[in-house]
Design a protein around this motif. Structure first.
Motif, PDB file in Angstrom:
ATOM      1  N   LEU A  99       0.895  -1.447   0.369  1.00 25.35           N
ATOM      2  CA  LEU A  99      -0.047  -0.205   0.022  1.00 25.35           C
ATOM      3  C   LEU A  99       1.053   0.953   0.002  1.00 25.35           C
ATOM      4  O   LEU A  99       0.336   2.145  -0.897  1.00 25.35           O
ATOM      5  N   GLY A 100       2.135   1.295   0.644  1.00 25.55           N
ATOM      6  CA  GLY A 100       2.899   2.559   1.045  1.00 25.55           C
ATOM      7  C   GLY A 100       3.716   2.495  -1.011  1.00 25.55           C
ATOM      8  O   GLY A 100       3.630   3.737  -0.841  1.00 25.55           O
ATOM      9  N   LEU A 133       1.862   7.100  -7.002  1.00 24.27           N
ATOM     10  CA  LEU A 133       0.524   8.453  -7.053  1.00 24.27           C
ATOM     11  C   LEU A 133       0.980   9.952  -6.791  1.00 24.27           C
ATOM     12  O   LEU A 133       0.855  10.369  -7.315  1.00 24.27           O
ATOM     13  N   VAL A 134       2.066  10.226  -5.601  1.00 23.82           N
ATOM     14  CA  VAL A 134       2.527  10.899  -5.569  1.00 23.82           C
ATOM     15  C   VAL A 134       3.510  11.475  -6.410  1.00 23.82           C
ATOM     16  O   VAL A 134       3.772  12.518  -7.062  1.00 23.82           O
ATOM     17  N   GLN A 167       3.819  10.427  -9.173  1.00 25.20           N
ATOM     18  CA  GLN A 167       3.093  11.488 -10.925  1.00 25.20           C
ATOM     19  C   GLN A 167       2.018  11.647 -10.307  1.00 25.20           C
ATOM     20  O   GLN A 167       2.254  13.202 -11.759  1.00 25.20           O
ATOM     21  N   LEU A 168       1.652  12.568  -9.500  1.00 30.35           N
ATOM     22  CA  LEU A 168       1.174  13.673  -8.985  1.00 30.35           C
ATOM     23  C   LEU A 168       2.381  14.867  -9.457  1.00 30.35           C
ATOM     24  O   LEU A 168       1.850  16.069  -9.759  1.00 30.35           O
ATOM     25  N   LEU A 169       3.506  14.849  -8.953  1.00 29.40           N
ATOM     26  CA  LEU A 169       5.005  15.987  -8.743  1.00 29.40           C
ATOM     27  C   LEU A 169       5.693  15.199  -9.200  1.00 29.40           C
ATOM     28  O   LEU A 169       6.081  14.524  -9.251  1.00 29.40           O
ATOM     29  N   VAL A 170       5.629  15.861 -10.267  1.00 27.95           N
ATOM     30  CA  VAL A 170       6.980  15.301 -11.655  1.00 27.95           C
ATOM     31  C   VAL A 170       7.855  16.569 -11.033  1.00 27.95           C
ATOM     32  O   VAL A 170       8.160  17.711 -10.708  1.00 27.95           O
ATOM     33  N   THR A 176      10.006  12.961  -5.240  1.00 21.86           N
ATOM     34  CA  THR A 176      10.680  12.003  -3.685  1.00 21.86           C
ATOM     35  C   THR A 176      10.498  12.788  -2.571  1.00 21.86           C
ATOM     36  O   THR A 176      10.921  11.625  -1.334  1.00 21.86           O
ATOM     37  N   PHE A 177      10.965  13.736  -2.567  1.00 25.31           N
ATOM     38  CA  PHE A 177      11.508  14.918  -1.864  1.00 25.31           C
ATOM     39  C   PHE A 177      10.111  14.965  -0.843  1.00 25.31           C
ATOM     40  O   PHE A 177      10.028  14.602   0.367  1.00 25.31           O
ATOM     41  N   THR A 178       8.708  14.722  -1.359  1.00 26.92           N
ATOM     42  CA  THR A 178       7.481  15.336  -0.894  1.00 26.92           C
ATOM     43  C   THR A 178       7.142  13.873   0.580  1.00 26.92           C
ATOM     44  O   THR A 178       6.801  14.329   1.237  1.00 26.92           O
ATOM     45  N   VAL A 179       7.633  12.677  -0.596  1.00 25.20           N
ATOM     46  CA  VAL A 179       7.230  10.947   0.285  1.00 25.20           C
ATOM     47  C   VAL A 179       7.894  11.146   1.225  1.00 25.20           C
ATOM     48  O   VAL A 179       7.819  11.028   2.582  1.00 25.20           O
ATOM     49  N   ASN A 180       9.705  11.551   1.631  1.00 22.54           N
ATOM     50  CA  ASN A 180      10.554  11.834   2.470  1.00 22.54           C
ATOM     51  C   ASN A 180       9.697  12.271   3.561  1.00 22.54           C
ATOM     52  O   ASN A 180       9.949  12.047   4.750  1.00 22.54           O
ATOM     53  N   ILE A 181       9.468  13.388   3.344  1.00 21.84           N
ATOM     54  CA  ILE A 181       8.798  14.465   4.439  1.00 21.84           C
ATOM     55  C   ILE A 181       7.667  13.830   4.479  1.00 21.84           C
ATOM     56  O   ILE A 181       7.619  13.313   5.809  1.00 21.84           O
ATOM     57  N   VAL A 182       6.996  13.853   4.297  1.00 22.65           N
ATOM     58  CA  VAL A 182       5.461  13.457   4.530  1.00 22.65           C
ATOM     59  C   VAL A 182       5.416  11.711   4.963  1.00 22.65           C
ATOM     60  O   VAL A 182       4.961  11.902   6.307  1.00 22.65           O
TER      61      VAL A 182
END
Length: 122
Positions: A14-15, A21-22, A24-27, A37-43
């Motif tokens: 699931l992760g 998905l993230v 794909q949304l944040l290119v 990748t930056f956003t995923v690591n912070i979130v």
């Protein structure tokens, strides 16, 4: 043990899907900064901190939830290996300023996000 492995596997799957998905949304922007990748690591850091804080506040929370979400989901969602590859790519293209911003920003904001999540959950 098999049940634990299945919980971690389900959470990881699931992760990983959410990470995709993230991404794909944040290119990646034209200058090469890997926002997904930056956003995923912070979130992911914020989420694991929040879960950690909640589990310390409510010790009766099921270890099943810890395995499913903290180990599984957060482990599958965060992307440190991708972060490392993208950092090397920035170095190889001699994009030193973006490399420093990306690396230091990810590490510092990631640690701060874990702290905010932890104390927010506690």
């Amino acid at each position: 043990m098999i049940k634990d492995l299945l919980l971690v596997g389900l959470g990881s799957g699931l992760g990983g899907m959410c990470r995709y998905l993230v991404s794909q949304l944040l290119v990646t922007t034209q200058n090469g900064f890997p926002w997904g990748t930056f956003t995923v690591n912070i979130v992911g850091s914020l989420l694991i901190g929040l879960l950690w804080g909640l589990s310390s506040r409510f010790p009766s929370l099921s270890p099943v939830l810890t395995l499913l979400f903290m180990v599984g989901f957060c482990g599958g969602f965060t992307t440190f290996s991708t972060f490392s590859r993208e950092g090397l790519s920035l170095l190889q293209t001699q994009n030193y300023t973006l490399f420093l911003l990306y690396t230091l920003g990810s590490v510092v904001l990631g640690i701060l996000a874990v702290m905010v999540g932890y104390f927010g959950g506690k």
